[in-house]
Design a protein around this motif. Structure first.
Motif, PDB file in Angstrom:
ATOM      1  N   LEU A 172      18.735  74.220  57.223  1.00  0.00           N
ATOM      2  CA  LEU A 172      19.019  75.346  58.101  1.00  0.00           C
ATOM      3  C   LEU A 172      18.577  76.666  57.468  1.00  0.00           C
ATOM      4  N   THR A 173      18.214  77.600  58.319  1.00  0.00           N
ATOM      5  CA  THR A 173      17.982  78.984  57.906  1.00  0.00           C
ATOM      6  C   THR A 173      19.137  79.818  58.433  1.00  0.00           C
ATOM      7  N   PHE A 174      19.688  80.684  57.575  1.00  0.00           N
ATOM      8  CA  PHE A 174      20.879  81.450  57.939  1.00  0.00           C
ATOM      9  C   PHE A 174      20.516  82.918  58.129  1.00  0.00           C
ATOM     10  N   GLU A 175      21.119  83.506  59.147  1.00  0.00           N
ATOM     11  CA  GLU A 175      20.927  84.925  59.444  1.00  0.00           C
ATOM     12  C   GLU A 175      22.302  85.586  59.506  1.00  0.00           C
ATOM     13  N   LEU A 176      22.495  86.590  58.689  1.00  0.00           N
ATOM     14  CA  LEU A 176      23.777  87.281  58.612  1.00  0.00           C
ATOM     15  C   LEU A 176      23.577  88.740  58.986  1.00  0.00           C
ATOM     16  N   ARG A 177      24.253  89.161  60.060  1.00  0.00           N
ATOM     17  CA  ARG A 177      24.142  90.539  60.548  1.00  0.00           C
ATOM     18  C   ARG A 177      22.688  90.955  60.746  1.00  0.00           C
ATOM     19  N   GLY A 178      21.894  90.035  61.339  1.00  0.00           N
ATOM     20  CA  GLY A 178      20.512  90.357  61.669  1.00  0.00           C
ATOM     21  C   GLY A 178      19.527  90.200  60.538  1.00  0.00           C
ATOM     22  N   VAL A 180      17.941  87.634  57.458  1.00  0.00           N
ATOM     23  CA  VAL A 180      17.852  86.268  56.945  1.00  0.00           C
ATOM     24  C   VAL A 180      18.342  86.242  55.503  1.00  0.00           C
ATOM     25  N   VAL A 181      19.246  85.309  55.206  1.00  0.00           N
ATOM     26  CA  VAL A 181      19.764  85.172  53.844  1.00  0.00           C
ATOM     27  C   VAL A 181      18.773  84.339  53.030  1.00  0.00           C
ATOM     28  N   PRO A 182      18.185  84.887  51.965  1.00  0.00           N
ATOM     29  CA  PRO A 182      17.195  84.126  51.193  1.00  0.00           C
ATOM     30  C   PRO A 182      17.808  82.879  50.561  1.00  0.00           C
ATOM     31  N   LYS A 183      17.030  81.816  50.542  1.00  0.00           N
ATOM     32  CA  LYS A 183      17.508  80.567  49.945  1.00  0.00           C
ATOM     33  C   LYS A 183      17.775  80.744  48.452  1.00  0.00           C
ATOM     34  N   GLU A 184      17.003  81.624  47.802  1.00  0.00           N
ATOM     35  CA  GLU A 184      17.211  81.850  46.374  1.00  0.00           C
ATOM     36  C   GLU A 184      18.607  82.417  46.108  1.00  0.00           C
ATOM     37  N   LYS A 191      24.832  77.748  41.853  1.00  0.00           N
ATOM     38  CA  LYS A 191      24.808  77.537  40.400  1.00  0.00           C
ATOM     39  C   LYS A 191      25.942  78.285  39.717  1.00  0.00           C
ATOM     40  N   ARG A 192      26.193  79.525  40.171  1.00  0.00           N
ATOM     41  CA  ARG A 192      27.263  80.325  39.571  1.00  0.00           C
ATOM     42  C   ARG A 192      28.624  79.702  39.828  1.00  0.00           C
ATOM     43  N   GLU A 193      28.806  79.138  41.017  1.00  0.00           N
ATOM     44  CA  GLU A 193      30.085  78.510  41.372  1.00  0.00           C
ATOM     45  C   GLU A 193      30.142  77.034  40.984  1.00  0.00           C
TER      46      GLU A 193
END
Length: 598
Positions: A172-178, A180-184, A191-193
């Protein structure tokens, strides 16, 4: 064991017989000072120190509140007074309402810092707030650029369900408030969590899916499929953005209107509003800028009758028209979509007002350069208006004229000419030659005639229009119509080789447009483009390069890199360079031939 410290060696005085009423406690800048005893001497020794009169006590705090920081350190051991920042004024929702749409529009520009947004709002509206207040309010509007922790948890949870439970499907590709949230960014969070990439993520808390219109996801191959976005409410933020916006899903029973829900912009509008000529700071309400007045009026109506109510529609229409005239296409789209959602909610898809609002949205998309999207919108509006108002009604004819203008933008000049001639004939038959619809059709007919080389008819129509508008009271609208007429005459002069006359006309229009609308207005930039082309044909390449570079940089900023007008200016620069090289080669060849003859 107590640490050895010099203060521990000072004996404490015995105040057991002290009358508390004799203590005078005072403050300087809100800091409580050490109590001063009435029987303390000026030398700083207390009369109560009977056991050891040689032991000094810290001097009392001076009562002069004008003591400076330098003398403070010499007279007391207490910390210096704090310089407290004045408290920011309290701002309520009604205070933010007139500037909300403009703030959201500016925040879409990733190049702008919050401080710049704050300064622009202060300049345009005279509205003052701290950066902290802006951050808090933008977060409240769900328009912040940062991804919150609970939002990222929801993204990871949804993404891992698709990756692990449905491995045969694409991620999936995610879009938050217009945006796109980068996959990186998602991978860094995992990784942090310490979230495993091969297991479904089930956080104990804080992974609730954000409200509709805030977080969206899709499979890249089906980006524009029907039913992607749930129905936005009028109070939600989905209507406050023009990025990949969709019409609300309330499919009409009419087959002709059933595809209205699939219309979307193929890409977001990349431009921004042109710079204002004048600062509207501290002006009386009678001279308040129209957009501020209209936004305030809209805010009051929404508070009284509710957002999306019938009394707000007239103000929304007026505001949208104002924004279009002043080249603020992004805000105009937001307003048009808001008005469309309200009309569909109040009247349904098959109502005349819905069709008129849809036609307005088509005009916005056309000016943004989304020609194919605008064509679909105009066609849907035409179906509605033909059924509700009739083929000879003013709303239907206006929509038809705009559709003809769009065909001209698509370089389909013969089709544009046919549509506009029919609309003009119908308007003159029903309303008369001097009616607004008839004169508007006559004006829009001129450019297709120029492109098709029918210059005599262009000159006749231009002369008739100039004569008509010279008899009416001058307004901003009539002034712009005269600009368009003179622009068409300039194009005729350019095509027929009368370059000096064309240059004079284009420069005259450009100066008037800059004075009225500013140098970054799209109309001003169109006239500047024509000046550059005329200079190229005159062989004045350096001047042409300068004008073209200015036009390109302004168009990229105001209209975006992918706008057709921006691309036209970039092609003009290539033409200037090619023509300059050709002239240089020809000139060099002439010199060689002269040398051979000698």
């Amino acid at each position: 064991m107590d640490a050895h410290h010099p203060w521990n060696m000072i004996p404490l005085p015995d105040h057991t017989d002290l009358n508390l009423a004799e203590i005078d406690v005072f403050t300087i800048d809100g800091i409580f000072s050490t109590p001063r005893l009435d029987n303390e001497s000026e030398l700083g020794y207390s009369d109560h120190h009977e056991n050891d009169l040689s032991t000094p006590v810290p001097s009392p705090v001076p009562t002069d509140t004008s003591t400076t920081k330098e003398t403070w350190a010499e007279t007391t051991m207490a910390p210096p007074p704090l310089n407290r920042r004045p408290k920011a004024r309290t701002l309520r929702n009604e205070d933010w309402a007139p500037v909300k749409d403009r703030v959201l529009e500016l925040r879409k520009d990733k190049r702008k810092r919050l401080r710049e947004v704050k300064e622009m709002i202060l300049t345009e509206f005279g509205f003052e707030a701290t950066e902290r207040q802006y951050k808090w309010k933008i977060d409240q509007w769900n328009a912040g650029k940062n991804v919150r922790r609970n939002e990222m948890k929801a993204i990871v949870r949804k993404g891992q369900i698709r990756t692990v439970a449905e491995p045969d499907k694409r991620s999936l590709t995610f879009e938050l408030r217009g945006e796109v949230v980068p996959k990186e960014k998602i991978d860094r969070f995992m990784k942090r969590e310490q979230v495993p990439f091969d297991a479904i993520y089930s956080p104990s808390s804080g992974a609730e899916t954000p409200a509709d219109g805030i977080l969206d996801c899709w499979t890249p191959a089906t980006r524009f499929s029907v039913g992607r976005t749930p129905t936005p409410s009028l109070s939600g933020e989905a209507l406050a953005t023009n990025e990949h916006s969709f019409f609300v899903h309330n499919i009409s029973s009419s087959p002709a209107l059933s595809s209205i829900t699939t219309l979307a912009t193929s890409r977001p509008f990349e431009g921004r509003s042109p710079r204002l000529l004048h600062s509207p700071l501290a002006v009386p309400s009678s001279l308040e800028p129209n957009d501020v007045r209209l936004r305030r009026q809209l805010s009051n109506l929404e508070q009284s009758f509710g957002e999306g109510s019938e009394p707000t529609l007239g103000t929304l229409l007026e505001l949208c028209n104002f924004l279009l005239v002043h080249g603020r296409y992004s805000s105009a789209e937001t307003t048009a979509r808001k008005q469309l959602a309200a009309c569909r909610s109040l009247y349904g898809d098959g109502h005349e007002r819905t069709g008129m609002t849809l036609s307005m949205l088509g005009q916005v998309l056309m000016l943004q350069g989304h020609y194919e999207d605008a064509l679909g919108v105009y066609q849907k509006a035409g179906v509605i208006l033909k059924q509700t108002s009739g083929p000879k009604s003013e709303p239907y004819l206006r929509n038809r004229i705009e559709e003809g203008v769009l065909f001209r933008c698509l370089t389909r000049d013969e089709e544009a000419l046919e549509i506009l001639r029919r609309a003009e004939a119908t308007a003159q038959q029903v309303f008369g030659r001097t009616h607004d619809v008839a004169t508007y059709a006559q004006l829009r007919l001129i450019l297709p005639l120029v492109e098709l080389g029918q210059f005599l008819e262009v000159e006749e129509r231009a002369k008739e229009l100039k004569l008509f508008y010279s008899t009416v009271t001058p307004t901003s609208q009539s002034r712009r119509i005269i600009w368009d007429v003179n622009h068409s005459l300039g194009c005729v002069l350019l095509r027929t080789g009368r370059l000096k006359e064309a240059e004079e006309i284009f420069k005259s229009i450009w100066r008037d447009a800059v004075e009225i609308s500013g140098p970054e207005h799209p109309a001003s930039l169109s006239y500047l483009h024509n000046i550059a082309e005329t200079l190229m044909l005159c062989g004045r390449f350096e001047e042409a390069f300068g004008k073209t570079d200015t036009c390109i940089s302004s168009r990229i900023s105001v209209l975006g890199l992918n706008h057709p007008d921006t691309q036209a200016s970039m092609r003009l620069k290539d033409r200037i360079l090619a023509r300059q090289r050709m002239v240089s080669r020809v000139s060099h060849g002439d010199i060689v031939q002269s040398g051979d003859v000698m």
